[in-house]
Design an enzyme around this catalytic site. Structure first.
Site, PDB file in Angstrom:
ATOM      1  N   ASP A 104       0.861  -1.179   0.000  1.00  0.00           N
ATOM      2  CA  ASP A 104       0.000   0.000   0.000  1.00  0.00           C
ATOM      3  C   ASP A 104       0.898   1.230   0.000  1.00  0.00           C
ATOM      4  O   ASP A 104       1.356   1.686   1.044  1.00  0.00           O
ATOM      5  CB  ASP A 104      -0.904  -0.022   1.238  1.00  0.00           C
ATOM      6  CG  ASP A 104      -2.025   0.993   1.151  1.00  0.00           C
ATOM      7  OD1 ASP A 104      -2.028   1.801   0.212  1.00  0.00           O
ATOM      8  OD2 ASP A 104      -2.902   0.962   2.037  1.00  0.00           O
ATOM      9  N   GLY A 105       1.182   1.733  -1.193  1.00  0.00           N
ATOM     10  CA  GLY A 105       2.075   2.876  -1.312  1.00  0.00           C
ATOM     11  C   GLY A 105       1.415   4.109  -1.894  1.00  0.00           C
ATOM     12  O   GLY A 105       1.917   5.213  -1.756  1.00  0.00           O
ATOM     13  N   LYS A 106       0.273   3.895  -2.594  1.00  0.00           N
ATOM     14  CA  LYS A 106      -0.473   4.990  -3.236  1.00  0.00           C
ATOM     15  C   LYS A 106       0.456   5.873  -4.058  1.00  0.00           C
ATOM     16  O   LYS A 106       0.360   7.093  -4.058  1.00  0.00           O
ATOM     17  CB  LYS A 106      -1.251   5.797  -2.207  1.00  0.00           C
ATOM     18  CG  LYS A 106      -2.281   4.952  -1.438  1.00  0.00           C
ATOM     19  CD  LYS A 106      -3.068   5.771  -0.448  1.00  0.00           C
ATOM     20  CE  LYS A 106      -4.129   4.925   0.248  1.00  0.00           C
ATOM     21  NZ  LYS A 106      -3.553   3.893   1.146  1.00  0.00           N
ATOM     22  N   ARG A 107       1.342   5.233  -4.792  1.00  0.00           N
ATOM     23  CA  ARG A 107       2.334   5.960  -5.574  1.00  0.00           C
ATOM     24  C   ARG A 107       1.732   6.485  -6.871  1.00  0.00           C
ATOM     25  O   ARG A 107       0.808   5.906  -7.413  1.00  0.00           O
ATOM     26  CB  ARG A 107       3.509   5.035  -5.912  1.00  0.00           C
ATOM     27  CG  ARG A 107       4.298   4.529  -4.712  1.00  0.00           C
ATOM     28  CD  ARG A 107       4.988   5.677  -3.978  1.00  0.00           C
ATOM     29  NE  ARG A 107       6.020   5.197  -3.067  1.00  0.00           N
ATOM     30  CZ  ARG A 107       5.846   5.017  -1.764  1.00  0.00           C
ATOM     31  NH1 ARG A 107       4.683   5.255  -1.221  1.00  0.00           N
ATOM     32  NH2 ARG A 107       6.838   4.598  -1.002  1.00  0.00           N
TER      33      ARG A 107
END
Length: 307
Positions: A104-107
């Site tokens: 879960d990095g929401k990059r």
């Protein structure tokens, strides 16, 4: 496609859930913290070692019951390079134990920068003649609001390396509607983003009918979950917000297709800190996490057709 592997594990375990390993130092039992703090002092190194021991013990208990973990990168980045190493070790340990891993990095970014994020988290880096996966996750959460420029590099890697992405569509936080519920013509922004997920994933559909481009849709918005499931027949959902954020199991019914597939539901703090809620001996923390994971599974599955 990558999500075929996740779906097969969901079917095998009869469990459409994912455990978020988002540890803060205060979640870690005192006896584990003391083991490392006594050796390395009150340092980022000691904290990161304690977190990995905590993660490792939970994975040991849940890997035969829960198909996937979802480590949130921020909870590791805040411990500096030691924490980044713990993230890498956690991903690899979970995969060694047969678990699907969603970072879960929401990059997101565009051009070469997005290619670098992609290579780091779900791709590989060329070092001389060696092709090396820096983190090796199976999937990554991403922010699609930069448009196709920020998604195309990811989709290419998904296709080439059997990986997946989850694009933020309708997030679980209370203020998500400030932007995501705004209308473009007669269509809410979140639905437009969902339609883009279907388009981006059109050439990566696997044997269960779902593409490599999934969507993050919060459990706190059950009406939108149901709406989007009908609207996005080829898009796998990652559903945060169950439990601690207020999303209930019955409201998740609409996230699943007629076979009880198409979605994986996340719980983080409720599993990691189950031993605190139970009031059991802190040395029993991993078994308490397993008990909560089983409770969550049973709570959710009763509202699906997953058998």
């Amino acid at each position: 496609m990558s999500f075929d592997r996740l779906i097969e594990r969901i079917i095998e375990l009869k469990n459409p859930t994912v455990v978020g390993l988002d540890p803060k130092l205060e979640y870690i039992p005192e006896y584990i913290k003391r083991r490392y703090l006594d050796d390395d002092g009150w340092t980022l190194k000691a904290a990161s070692k304690a977190i990995f021991a905590f993660n490792q013990a939970i994975i040991d208990e849940i890997h035969d019951v829960v198909p996937a973990i979802k480590p949130q990168a921020a909870y590791y980045e805040m411990y500096g390079h030691y924490g980044i190493k713990t993230l890498e070790k956690t991903i690899r340990y979970a995969k060694l134990n047969g678990m699907f891993v969603i970072t879960d990095g929401k990059r997101n970014d565009i051009g070469a920068t997005m290619e670098a994020y992609t290579n780091a988290h779900i791709g590989s880096v060329k070092v001389g003649e060696n092709d090396i996966e820096p983190f090796g996750a199976d999937a990554l959460t991403v922010n699609g609001y930069l448009g196709t420029d920020g998604i195309a590099p990811l989709v290419n890697v998904c296709r080439e390396r059997d990986k997946g992405i989850y694009v933020l569509v309708k997030t679980s936080n209370p203020s998500s509607g400030e932007l995501q519920d705004k209308l473009i013509g007669d269509t809410p922004v979140y639905a437009v983003m969902g339609d883009m997920c279907e388009k981006w994933g059109a050439e990566t559909i696997g044997k269960y009918g779902y593409s490599a481009v999934g969507a993050v849709v919060g459990a706190t918005y059950p009406e939108q979950l149901t709406e989007l499931r009908k609207r996005l027949p080829h898009t796998m959902f990652l559903v945060p917000g169950y439990g601690a954020q207020g999303g209930g199991a019955e409201g998740l019914r609409g996230a699943f297709d007629e076979k009880g597939l198409g979605a994986v539901v996340n719980s983080s703090r409720a599993v990691m800190c189950a031993y605190k809620k139970e009031g059991c001996d802190e040395r029993d923390f991993a078994k308490a996490a397993l008990r909560e994971a089983i409770r969550m599974r049973d709570d959710i599955v009763q509202y699906t057709n997953l058998i």
